[in-house]
Design an enzyme around this catalytic site. Structure first.
Site, PDB file in Angstrom:
ATOM      1  N   LYS A   9      61.701  -7.283   6.041  1.00  0.00           N
ATOM      2  CA  LYS A   9      61.533  -7.334   7.501  1.00  0.00           C
ATOM      3  C   LYS A   9      60.347  -6.463   7.890  1.00  0.00           C
ATOM      4  CE  LYS A   9      63.195  -2.930   8.330  1.00  0.00           C
ATOM      5  NZ  LYS A   9      62.354  -1.800   8.809  1.00  0.00           N
ATOM      6  N   ASP A 134      70.404  -0.856   8.948  1.00  0.00           N
ATOM      7  CA  ASP A 134      69.611  -2.089   8.940  1.00  0.00           C
ATOM      8  C   ASP A 134      70.324  -3.244   8.236  1.00  0.00           C
ATOM      9  OD1 ASP A 134      67.480  -0.929  10.166  1.00  0.00           O
ATOM     10  OD2 ASP A 134      66.207  -0.802   8.378  1.00  0.00           O
TER      11      ASP A 134
HETATM   12  O1  C5P Z   1      71.740   4.072   8.261  1.00  0.00           O
HETATM   13  P1  C5P Z   1      70.741   4.527   7.253  1.00  0.00           P
HETATM   14  O2  C5P Z   1      71.384   4.956   5.960  1.00  0.00           O
HETATM   15  O3  C5P Z   1      69.646   3.549   7.024  1.00  0.00           O
HETATM   16  O4  C5P Z   1      70.049   5.792   7.872  1.00  0.00           O
HETATM   17  C1  C5P Z   1      69.361   6.732   7.104  1.00  0.00           C
HETATM   18  C2  C5P Z   1      69.108   7.964   7.953  1.00  0.00           C
HETATM   19  O5  C5P Z   1      68.122   7.675   8.963  1.00  0.00           O
HETATM   20  C3  C5P Z   1      70.304   8.482   8.723  1.00  0.00           C
HETATM   21  O6  C5P Z   1      71.081   9.345   7.931  1.00  0.00           O
HETATM   22  C4  C5P Z   1      69.637   9.203   9.880  1.00  0.00           C
HETATM   23  O7  C5P Z   1      69.153  10.463   9.468  1.00  0.00           O
HETATM   24  C5  C5P Z   1      68.430   8.336  10.177  1.00  0.00           C
HETATM   25  N1  C5P Z   1      68.690   7.343  11.233  1.00  0.00           N
HETATM   26  C6  C5P Z   1      68.822   7.758  12.539  1.00  0.00           C
HETATM   27  N2  C5P Z   1      69.057   6.837  13.517  1.00  0.00           N
HETATM   28  C7  C5P Z   1      69.148   5.520  13.233  1.00  0.00           C
HETATM   29  C8  C5P Z   1      69.001   5.066  11.900  1.00  0.00           C
HETATM   30  C9  C5P Z   1      68.768   6.007  10.910  1.00  0.00           C
HETATM   31  O8  C5P Z   1      68.740   8.958  12.827  1.00  0.00           O
HETATM   32  N3  C5P Z   1      69.356   4.647  14.217  1.00  0.00           N
END
Ligand code: C5P
Length: 283
Positions: A9, A134
């Site tokens: 993406k 995501d």
């Molecule tokens: O959900 P994911 O594992 O992809 O997120 C990785 C990190 O990115 C989270 O632990 C957080 O620190 C940050 N994040 C965030 N807000 C989001 C998505 C991700 O702060 N909407």
């Protein structure tokens, strides 16, 4: 054997609220679009679940998001999924292109199909959200708006037929997503770099994570500046938390020329990809 193509993406737009939520995430408003760069996943029924991947540095143990997707599925299913999975990586890691998330989402879709469990999209989406913000997007990878922490996904019918040539440039280093979000509170803009909204057709392109990520990796800001100067560039932006920079161009030929010039003028070790945003719109 069943084979699945998991697309990458780009974020056409990524707006972040500065305030951190109680769960540590940020509320976002993202316009997500698929591109024609794919990982391939092959599934065979087996006695246990294993993952094979030829790309060096990709873990094949329980820490791989594909493995975690199998385990998440098994929690709901109440039985073992037992798949031998071969993963062929083409989407670079730490790139802001969602490669690992797409692999995980397609693992859920694949197992649901292979085992005939017929879980609805809503149930798969709950499993996907447990794997990463995501991941739910990739269960329906058309152009979508993603809200909440990214897991509330709504297709954008007005953009279903929109498409564009694109060139991606990714330096050898990757960017950690948590570090990008953490930098939102304290980072400054770099003088002479434009961060503002760019218009292409009816789409407004902007990425709030450029400020913290460019502050840490100024080379990415220079790449954006360079992309904006290239003939045919309609807009240039960082995808997600980087390190991929992309340009939307008027023609595929211009995208290809930019990729060649980028290697000559910026960095011969760049990963490049020339292709199409929202490729299925043309199917
Ligand atoms: O959900 P994911 O594992 O992809 O997120 C990785 C990190 O990115 C989270 O632990 C957080 O620190 C940050 N994040 C965030 N807000 C989001 C998505 C991700 O702060 N909407």
């Amino acid at each position: 054997m069943s084979t699945y193509q998991a697309p990458a993406k780009i974020n056409l737009s990524l707006r972040v609220q500065n305030k951190v939520r109680e769960d540590g995430y940020h509320n976002v408003d993202i316009l997500m679009a698929p591109i024609d760069l794919y990982d391939t996943l092959d599934f065979h029924n087996s006695r246990t679940t294993t993952i094979k991947c030829d790309t060096p540095g990709v873990p094949t143990d329980e820490s791989n998001l594909v493995f975690k997707a199998v385990r998440e599925f098994e929690k709901v299913y109440g039985r073992k999924a037992k798949q031998r999975i071969t993963l062929t990586k083409r989407i670079p890691h730490g790139a802001g292109l969602g490669g690992g998330s797409s692999d995980a989402a397609f693992t859920l879709l694949a197992i649901n199909e292979i085992l005939g469990t017929n879980y609805e999209l809503e149930e798969l989406s709950t499993m996907a959200a447990a794997l990463g913000s995501d991941v739910p997007y990739f269960l329906t990878p058309t152009i979508c708006r993603c809200k909440g922490r990214g897991e509330i996904v709504t297709p954008v019918p007005e953009l279903a037929r929109w498409s564009s040539p694109i060139v991606l440039l990714k330096p050898a280093f990757g960017v950690s997503t948590p570090t990008a979000y953490k930098g939102l509170t304290c980072s400054k803009r770099i003088k002479g770099i434009s961060y503002g909204p760019q218009k292409v057709d009816d789409i407004t392109l902007v990425n709030d994570l450029e400020r913290p990520v460019f502050a840490k990796f100024p080379i990415l800001a220079r790449m954006k500046h360079w992309l904006l100067e290239q003939p045919g560039t309609r807009a240039a932006l960082m995808s997600g938390s980087g390190s991929t920079m992309f340009a939307l161009t008027e023609t595929p030929e211009q995208a290809a020329e930019i990729a060649v010039r980028a290697k000559a003028e910026l960095d011969p070790t760049l990963f490049t990809h020339c292709g199409t945003v929202n490729p299925r719109s043309q199917a």
